[in-house]
Design an enzyme around this catalytic site. Structure first.
Site, PDB file in Angstrom:
ATOM      1  N   ASP A  78       0.831  -1.196   0.000  1.00  0.00           N
ATOM      2  CA  ASP A  78       0.000   0.000   0.000  1.00  0.00           C
ATOM      3  C   ASP A  78       0.873   1.257   0.000  1.00  0.00           C
ATOM      4  OD1 ASP A  78      -2.716   1.290   0.563  1.00  0.00           O
ATOM      5  OD2 ASP A  78      -1.559   2.041   2.257  1.00  0.00           O
ATOM      6  N   HIS A  91       4.626   6.593  -1.611  1.00  0.00           N
ATOM      7  CA  HIS A  91       4.982   7.421  -0.458  1.00  0.00           C
ATOM      8  C   HIS A  91       6.175   6.873   0.315  1.00  0.00           C
ATOM      9  CE1 HIS A  91       1.414   9.694  -1.386  1.00  0.00           C
ATOM     10  NE2 HIS A  91       0.824   8.533  -1.599  1.00  0.00           N
ATOM     11  N   GLU A 105       1.587  -0.444  -4.931  1.00  0.00           N
ATOM     12  CA  GLU A 105       0.562   0.516  -5.319  1.00  0.00           C
ATOM     13  C   GLU A 105       1.215   1.866  -5.577  1.00  0.00           C
ATOM     14  OE1 GLU A 105      -3.188   3.198  -4.034  1.00  0.00           O
ATOM     15  OE2 GLU A 105      -1.474   2.859  -2.746  1.00  0.00           O
ATOM     16  N   ASN A 161     -10.562  -0.592  -8.657  1.00  0.00           N
ATOM     17  CA  ASN A 161     -10.094  -1.116  -7.382  1.00  0.00           C
ATOM     18  C   ASN A 161     -10.956  -0.540  -6.264  1.00  0.00           C
ATOM     19  OD1 ASN A 161      -9.103   1.453  -6.802  1.00  0.00           O
ATOM     20  ND2 ASN A 161      -7.049   0.769  -6.314  1.00  0.00           N
TER      21      ASN A 161
HETATM   22  C1  QV4 Z   1      -8.540  13.955   6.956  1.00  0.00           C
HETATM   23  C2  QV4 Z   1      -7.965  15.035   6.042  1.00  0.00           C
HETATM   24  C3  QV4 Z   1      -6.572  15.396   6.474  1.00  0.00           C
HETATM   25  C4  QV4 Z   1      -6.653  15.869   7.904  1.00  0.00           C
HETATM   26  C5  QV4 Z   1      -7.259  14.760   8.784  1.00  0.00           C
HETATM   27  C6  QV4 Z   1      -7.410  15.234  10.204  1.00  0.00           C
HETATM   28  O1  QV4 Z   1      -7.955  14.556   4.688  1.00  0.00           O
HETATM   29  O2  QV4 Z   1      -6.029  16.398   5.633  1.00  0.00           O
HETATM   30  O3  QV4 Z   1      -5.367  16.175   8.336  1.00  0.00           O
HETATM   31  O4  QV4 Z   1      -8.530  14.333   8.295  1.00  0.00           O
HETATM   32  O5  QV4 Z   1      -7.828  14.221  11.021  1.00  0.00           O
HETATM   33  C7  QV4 Z   1      -9.074   8.833   5.960  1.00  0.00           C
HETATM   34  C8  QV4 Z   1     -10.040   9.934   5.619  1.00  0.00           C
HETATM   35  C9  QV4 Z   1      -9.330  11.272   5.512  1.00  0.00           C
HETATM   36  C10 QV4 Z   1      -8.611  11.540   6.834  1.00  0.00           C
HETATM   37  C11 QV4 Z   1      -7.659  10.376   7.093  1.00  0.00           C
HETATM   38  C12 QV4 Z   1      -6.952  10.501   8.418  1.00  0.00           C
HETATM   39  O6  QV4 Z   1     -10.697   9.649   4.396  1.00  0.00           O
HETATM   40  O7  QV4 Z   1     -10.263  12.281   5.247  1.00  0.00           O
HETATM   41  O8  QV4 Z   1      -7.840  12.738   6.721  1.00  0.00           O
HETATM   42  O9  QV4 Z   1      -8.387   9.132   7.128  1.00  0.00           O
HETATM   43  O10 QV4 Z   1      -7.840  10.479   9.481  1.00  0.00           O
HETATM   44  C13 QV4 Z   1      -7.742   5.089   2.512  1.00  0.00           C
HETATM   45  C14 QV4 Z   1      -8.757   6.136   2.098  1.00  0.00           C
HETATM   46  C15 QV4 Z   1      -8.462   7.475   2.727  1.00  0.00           C
HETATM   47  C16 QV4 Z   1      -8.348   7.310   4.239  1.00  0.00           C
HETATM   48  C17 QV4 Z   1      -7.191   6.357   4.478  1.00  0.00           C
HETATM   49  C18 QV4 Z   1      -6.885   6.121   5.951  1.00  0.00           C
HETATM   50  O11 QV4 Z   1      -8.761   6.258   0.696  1.00  0.00           O
HETATM   51  O12 QV4 Z   1      -9.535   8.375   2.453  1.00  0.00           O
HETATM   52  O13 QV4 Z   1      -8.144   8.563   4.876  1.00  0.00           O
HETATM   53  O14 QV4 Z   1      -7.535   5.081   3.919  1.00  0.00           O
HETATM   54  O15 QV4 Z   1      -7.998   5.674   6.625  1.00  0.00           O
HETATM   55  C19 QV4 Z   1      -3.252   8.622  -3.032  1.00  0.00           C
HETATM   56  C20 QV4 Z   1      -2.124   7.712  -2.588  1.00  0.00           C
HETATM   57  C21 QV4 Z   1      -2.529   6.245  -2.592  1.00  0.00           C
HETATM   58  C22 QV4 Z   1      -3.855   6.018  -1.870  1.00  0.00           C
HETATM   59  C23 QV4 Z   1      -4.901   6.926  -2.503  1.00  0.00           C
HETATM   60  C24 QV4 Z   1      -6.236   6.800  -1.832  1.00  0.00           C
HETATM   61  O16 QV4 Z   1      -0.988   7.896  -3.405  1.00  0.00           O
HETATM   62  O17 QV4 Z   1      -1.497   5.506  -1.971  1.00  0.00           O
HETATM   63  O18 QV4 Z   1      -4.488   8.286  -2.411  1.00  0.00           O
HETATM   64  N1  QV4 Z   1      -4.253   4.612  -1.886  1.00  0.00           N
HETATM   65  C25 QV4 Z   1      -3.929   3.690  -0.756  1.00  0.00           C
HETATM   66  C26 QV4 Z   1      -5.097   2.785  -0.406  1.00  0.00           C
HETATM   67  C27 QV4 Z   1      -6.198   3.599   0.215  1.00  0.00           C
HETATM   68  C28 QV4 Z   1      -5.725   4.163   1.535  1.00  0.00           C
HETATM   69  C29 QV4 Z   1      -4.313   4.559   1.535  1.00  0.00           C
HETATM   70  C30 QV4 Z   1      -3.478   4.368   0.456  1.00  0.00           C
HETATM   71  C31 QV4 Z   1      -3.747   4.967   2.812  1.00  0.00           C
HETATM   72  O19 QV4 Z   1      -5.510   2.068  -1.533  1.00  0.00           O
HETATM   73  O20 QV4 Z   1      -7.374   2.828   0.409  1.00  0.00           O
HETATM   74  O21 QV4 Z   1      -6.512   5.343   1.865  1.00  0.00           O
HETATM   75  O22 QV4 Z   1      -3.334   3.776   3.465  1.00  0.00           O
HETATM   76  O23 QV4 Z   1      -3.427   8.562  -4.429  1.00  0.00           O
HETATM   77 CA    CA Z   2       6.313   8.018   3.658  1.00  0.00          CA
END
Ligand code: QV4
Ligand code: CA
Length: 512
Positions: free
Chosen positions: A212, A216, A248, A313
C-alpha cells in the site's frame, strides 16, 4: 550470452515478479473486506474449481476503530500494530484461511500497510481492533513498539507536516498522506519491524504482498525491508520461492514520481489501464474500441511483465485514489462486463478481478457522500458473512462480481489461452472489434449502436463452440449461443447492440 538469457528467464520465473500462482491459473481476485472464514469457504467451494489463482485480502493487521463515520472501510488503512486481528477475523481464523486456501491451490496476497500508522488526530486509548493501547499525539504505539523516533516528523519540510504538493517527491515520501503518521523507513529498526510482520505472514503461508502507498516510500527503503523477507513456506511452494510483490503506485503521468522507479522491487499497479479502458468503453473523448488494437505498451503503459492490471479497485470504484469518473464498476454492469472481458482476454499484464460490497451511493455536487460506508455489518459493527443464493450469486449486500457468469467464464478463458499470442485483430474502424489468442480462443465485441454481422478469422480449429458469455458448455450441451468455426478458421458472428451482453467469447475448452 545464453547463460545470461537463461539467468534472466529464471529471474523472471522465480523472483518477486512471479505471482506464484499454480501453472494455468492466471488471475487473482480482491475479496474486499471479506471475513477470513468466508474466504476459506470461497477458496474451497468456488475459486479453486473455477481456476482462480489467488485472493488479495484486506489488511489483516490491527487498525484504528473509527466510529464517526460509523466503521468506514478505510479504518483498515490506519494501522495500530502488526497483530493479526481485524474485522475480518483473528489470527487463528487467518491461519485457517491460509491453510485451507493453499491446500486447494488458491494463494493469499496480503495488503501490507507499512508506510504509516493511524492519523495524527486519532487520539489515545484502546480504540483498536485488538484493543492495543496507542497515543497518536505522542507517536506511541507500544504494541509494535514504535515511538516518536520512528516517524518522519523531523524530516518532512512542509509547515503543515502534510503532503501539499505531489510534484515535490520529498514531500510525497517524507510527509504525511492525509495526516497518516509517516514511518521513518530509513531506520533499520523500522525496516526490521515491517519485515518481522511480513515474515510472520510468510511463515503462515501467504504467497505475496500488495504494498500500500508505495509511492509514499523511497524505493531504496522498500528494497531494504523486502531484502529481509524470507522465501515462501516450503509446505506449499518450491524451495527458494520469493514472495510476489506488487506496489501501489498511481502514475497517470504528469507527476514527479514514476512507476519505473519501483520496477527493481517487484511489479507495479498500472492505473492508466482502468482509466483508459473506461474512457474507451464509455466512448468519451472521441475514443473508440478500434483504437485498442495496440493496447498495452502502445498506450504508454509500463512493460507487461511489470504490470498488475484491473478495471477498478477498492479506491477508484468510489472516487478515492485515481482514475476519476471514467472508471467502470459494477454500478455500470453492462459496460463493466465488457471491460473485464476485454482485460481477461488481452495478454497484457497480470490481472486482478474486483469483488465488492454494496453501499448506498449518493452523489451530491458530483461527489459520493457515502464513499466511506464500510462492508455489510451488524449493529455492533461486526462484518456480515457472505451468504450464497440458490442461483450461486451472493446475498447480504455482497456483490461478488467474480461470480458473475461472464466474468468467471472469462477468468477460465484467460487460463485456457495462457501463453498464446495476440492474433487475428479485426475492427470496423468504430466500436466493433475482435481478436484471438493463437489457436485457443477468440472474442468479439459490439459496442456500437448498430448490429454486428461479420465473418471473421478466429484462428481456431474447426468445430462448434459454445459462447461462454451468453451461457456455457455444460456436459455436452451449450446453454448459450453456438458458433460454427469452419475448416478455414472463419466463423460468422451476429451480435445485436441490444444484446444483454454485446460480446461473444469462445475457446477450445468450450468446444462441443
Ligand atoms: C482527513 C484530512 C486530512 C486531515 C485529517 C485530520 O484529509 O487532511 O489532516 O482528516 O484528522 C481517511 C479519511 C481522511 C482523513 C484520514 C486521516 O478519508 O479524510 O484525513 O483518514 O484520518 C484510505 C482512504 C483514505 C483514508 C485512508 C486512511 O482512501 O480516504 O483517509 O484510507 O484511513 C493517493 C495515494 C494512494 C492512496 C490513494 C487513496 O498515493 O497511496 O491516495 N491509496 C492507498 C489505499 C487507500 C488508503 C491509503 C493508500 C492509505 O488504496 O485505500 O486510503 O493507506 O493517491
Ligand atoms: Ca512516507
Amino acid at each position: 550470452m545464453w547463460i545470461l538469457i537463461l539467468l534472466a528467464a529464471l529471474e523472471l520465473c522465480w523472483a518477486q515478479y512471479s505471482p506464484n500462482t499454480l501453472p494455468g491459473r492466471t488471475s487473482i481476485v480482491h475479496l474486499f473486506e471479506w471475513r477470513w472464514n468466508d474466504i476459506a469457504l470461497e477458496c474451497e467451494r468456488y475459486l479453486a474449481p473455477n481456476g482462480f489463482g489467488g485472493v488479495q485480502i484486506s489488511p489483516p493487521n490491527e487498525n484504528l476503530v473509527v466510529t464517526t463515520p460509523w466503521r468506514p472501510w478505510w479504518e483498515r488503512y490506519q494501522p495500530i500494530s502488526y497483530q493479526l486481528c481485524s474485522r475480518s477475523g483473528n489470527e487463528s481464523e487467518f491461519k485457517d484461511m491460509v491453510i485451507r486456501c493453499n491446500n486447494v491451490g488458491v494463494y493469499i496476497y496480503v495488503d501490507a500497510v507499512v508506510n504509516h500508522m493511524c492519523g495524527a488526530a486519532a487520539g489515545s486509548g484502546h480504540y483498536s481492533t485488538c484493543g492495543s493501547y496507542f497515543d497518536s499525539g505522542k507517536r506511541d504505539f507500544p504494541a509494535v513498539p514504535y515511538s516518536g523516533w520512528d516517524f518522519n516528523d523531523g524530516k518532512c519540510k512542509t509547515t503543515s507536516g502534510e503532503i501539499e504538493n505531489y510534484n515535490d517527491l520529498y514531500q510525497v515520501r517524507d510527509c504525511r498522506l492525509v495526516s497518516l503518521l509517516d514511518l521513518a523507513l530509513e531506520k533499520d529498526y523500522v525496516r526490521s519491524k515491517v519485515a518481522e510482520y511480513m515474515n510472520h505472514l510468510i511463515d503462515i503461508g501467504v504467497a505475496g504482498f500488495r504494498i500500500d502507498a508505495a509511492k509514499h516510500m523511497w524505493p531504496g527503503d522498500m528494497k531494504a525491508f523486502l531484502d529481509k523477507l524470507k522465501n515462501l513456506s516450503t509446505e506449499w511452494f518450491a524451495e527458494g520461492t520469493r514472495p510476489f510483490i506488487f506496489q501501489e503506485v498511481i502514475d497517470l503521468g504528469g507527476e514527479s514520481i514514476k512507476s519505473n522507479e519501483y520496477f527493481g522491487n517487484g511489479r507495479v499497479t498500472e492505473f492508466k489501464y482502468g482509466a483508459k479502458l473506461g474512457t474507451v468503453i464509455r466512448k468519451w473523448n472521441g475514443e473508440k474500441m478500434a483504437y485498442l488494437k495496440n493496447w498495452g505498451e502502445g498506450w504508454s503503459f509500463m512493460p507487461s511483465d511489470k504490470a498488475v492490471v484491473f478495471v477498478d479497485n477498492h479506491d477508484n470504484q468510489r472516487g478515492h485514489g485515481a482514475g476519476g469518473a471514467s472508471i467502470l464498476t459494477f454500478w455500470d454492469a453492462r459496460l463493466y462486463k465488457m471491460g473485464v472481458g476485454f482485460m481477461l482476454a488481452h495478454p497484457y499484464g497480470f490481472t486482478r478481478v474486483m469483488s465488492s460490497f454494496h453501499w448506498p451511493r449518493y452523489f451530491e455536487n458530483g461527489k459520493d457522500i457515502n464513499d466511506w460506508v464500510g462492508p455489510p455489518s451488524y449493529e455492533d459493527g461486526s462484518t456480515k458473512p457472505v451468504s450464497i443464493n440458490p442461483d450461486t450469486t451472493c446475498g447480504n449486500g455482497w456483490i461478488c462480481e467474480h461470480r458473475w457468469r461472464q466474468i468467471r467464464n472469462m477468468v477460465i478463458f484467460r487460463n485456457v489461452v495462457n501463453g498464446q499470442p495476440f492474433t487475428n485483430w479485426w475492427d470496423n474502424n468504430s466500436n466493433q472489434v475482435a481478436f484471438g489468442r493463437g489457436n485457443q480462443g477468440f472474442i468479439v465485441f459490439n459496442n456500437d449502436d448498430w448490429n454486428l454481422t461479420a465473418t471473421l478469422q478466429t484462428g481456431l480449429p474447426e468445430g462448434i463452440y459454445c459462447d461462454i458469455i451468453s451461457g456455457q458448455k455444460e456436459g455436452n450441451i451449450c446453454t448459450g449461443i453456438k458458433i460454427h468455426v469452419h475448416g478455414d478458421g472463419t466463423a460468422y458472428f451476429n451480435i445485436s447492440n441490444d444484446a444483454e451482453d454485446p460480446f461473444v467469447a469462445i475457446h477450445v475448452s468450450a468446444k462441443l
